[in-house]
Structures are given as C-alpha cells and as structure tokens.
Design a protein around this motif. Structure first.
Motif, PDB file in Angstrom:
ATOM      1  N   GLU A   1      -1.735   0.531   7.765  1.00  0.00           N
ATOM      2  CA  GLU A   1      -0.896   0.877   6.613  1.00  0.00           C
ATOM      3  C   GLU A   1      -0.997  -0.180   5.513  1.00  0.00           C
ATOM      4  N   ALA A   2      -1.160  -1.446   5.903  1.00  0.00           N
ATOM      5  CA  ALA A   2      -1.293  -2.534   4.925  1.00  0.00           C
ATOM      6  C   ALA A   2      -2.565  -2.369   4.089  1.00  0.00           C
ATOM      7  N   ILE A   3      -3.560  -1.698   4.657  1.00  0.00           N
ATOM      8  CA  ILE A   3      -4.802  -1.425   3.911  1.00  0.00           C
ATOM      9  C   ILE A   3      -4.624  -0.181   3.043  1.00  0.00           C
ATOM     10  N   VAL A   4      -4.104   0.890   3.661  1.00  0.00           N
ATOM     11  CA  VAL A   4      -4.105   2.206   3.015  1.00  0.00           C
ATOM     12  C   VAL A   4      -2.998   2.379   1.969  1.00  0.00           C
ATOM     13  N   HIS A   5      -1.771   1.951   2.284  1.00  0.00           N
ATOM     14  CA  HIS A   5      -0.641   2.212   1.374  1.00  0.00           C
ATOM     15  C   HIS A   5      -0.838   1.667  -0.042  1.00  0.00           C
ATOM     16  N   PRO A   6      -1.287   0.409  -0.201  1.00  0.00           N
ATOM     17  CA  PRO A   6      -1.485  -0.087  -1.582  1.00  0.00           C
ATOM     18  C   PRO A   6      -2.511   0.744  -2.360  1.00  0.00           C
ATOM     19  N   LEU A   7      -3.547   1.235  -1.664  1.00  0.00           N
ATOM     20  CA  LEU A   7      -4.564   2.061  -2.331  1.00  0.00           C
ATOM     21  C   LEU A   7      -3.989   3.406  -2.747  1.00  0.00           C
ATOM     22  N   VAL A   8      -3.155   3.992  -1.882  1.00  0.00           N
ATOM     23  CA  VAL A   8      -2.512   5.275  -2.206  1.00  0.00           C
ATOM     24  C   VAL A   8      -1.581   5.088  -3.411  1.00  0.00           C
TER      25      VAL A   8
END
Length: 197
Positions: free
Chosen positions: A80-87
């Motif tokens: 989630e630390a990788i994906v959430h900021p990108l989303v």
C-alpha cells in the motif's frame, strides 16, 4: 467543483452505477482501474523491487503478488505504501483536468471509501446498496466465486448497514436499473443546485 465519492460492497452494482454517472457526462475516476493500470506500468518495477519475482515484462502478476501479501498485514502495508501515493497522484491529475475543463461535478469511484478514510477527500458520499439476498445471488453468479470466497471478501469490507448510515445519498440497485437511473438523476439535480450556491 463537487467531488462525489461512490462506494458500495461487492455485488451491490457500484460499477454499473458509476457508468450511469459517466453516461450523464460526469467524469469518473475509478480507483480499481487506476491500480490495474499502475500494475501494468509505473508501479510494476517498484513492486518487483519490494517483492522480487512478482513482475515480469513490466507487469505485476497479481496471483504471484497475492501469495506475498494475502494474510500478511506487514507485507500489505508495504504494498500500500507503494501503490496508494501513485493512485492519489493519478486522482489529483484527474481532478485538475476536470476543473480545467469546467466540470461542476466529478465522481471518485473508491471501493474502500470509508475503510481507508478517503471520504475526507470528497464533498458528498453516495453508497450503492441492495438487499443482502440480491447481493449474494449476484456475487455467486460470478465465475470462480464460491460462498467461502464471498464471505472472506465481505469480512474485509465495512458492513453495508454502516456504509448506509454514513452516506449522504443512497442508490438501491435492488429496485431495478430504471429506479437506479432515476435516483442518479435525482442526486445530480440536487448537486447541480448545490454547485450554483
């Protein structure tokens, strides 16, 4: 510009309802579709670096990735630390674009709207709901779905009753598509009035 957050548990008809808003000219940002696109693009090398062997040819293999994160809260947090900021970055671009194009209302389709506290990023919440029996019937008709898997997914989602309690507006898809479309039109009429004030 009014930001509408759309959510609803599995099998409630959220994707169909999002399409109804889109058909009426409302720009829709789909969080799930964004994640899919990121898994086949920008997020793939980052996820591969964190979870080696989960991506090939620039695409994340979701089956392999799930073996690394399912039932492992610590690994899930790292993902989630990788994906959430990108989303969030994609969502921000979407909102800037909609604003630039003069849209008065936009829709953010966020499956875990309340669970991830994303309701703080929207002005209005709309919950898509249906009777529990209708929900179960719809989900069990999906390919590869079992009752056990359905219950496991439900267990991770906030109960429908709680979502309904928190919603500004409800759309009951159990009443049929015509009724749901009528409700979408009613909500858009209310929002149009709010946008002018």
């Amino acid at each position: 510009m009014i930001r509408v957050g759309l959510t609803g548990s599995i099998g409630m008809g959220k994707s169909t309802t999002a399409k109804m808003f889109a058909e009426r000219g409302v720009p829709v940002h789909d969080a799930d579709a964004t994640v899919h696109a990121l898994y086949e693009g920008r997020a793939a090398p980052l996820i591969e670096a964190e979870f080696p062997g989960t991506a090939a040819d620039g695409k994340v293999d979701r089956t392999l990735l799930s073996k690394h994160v399912l039932g492992k809260p610590e690994a899930m947090k790292r993902l989630e630390a990788i994906v959430h900021p990108l989303v969030h970055e994609e969502e921000r671009k979407f909102l800037e674009n909609a604003q630039k194009n003069g849209h008065e209302v936009v829709l953010l389709d966020i499956p875990l709207l309340f669970e991830t506290n994303a309701d703080g990023r929207v002005d209005v919440t709309v919950v898509v709901t249906a009777d529990a029996e209708i929900q179960k019937q719809r989900v069990l008709e999906r390919p590869g779905m079992s009752e056990e898997r359905f219950l496991s997914i439900l267990g991770k989602q906030m109960p429908d009753a709680e979502k309904r309690r928190r919603a500004d507006h409800l759309i009951d898809t159990g009443q049929g598509m015509t009724a749901a479309q009528r409700r979408v039109d009613e909500i858009l009429a209310i929002l149009a009035g709010q946008a002018k004030t």
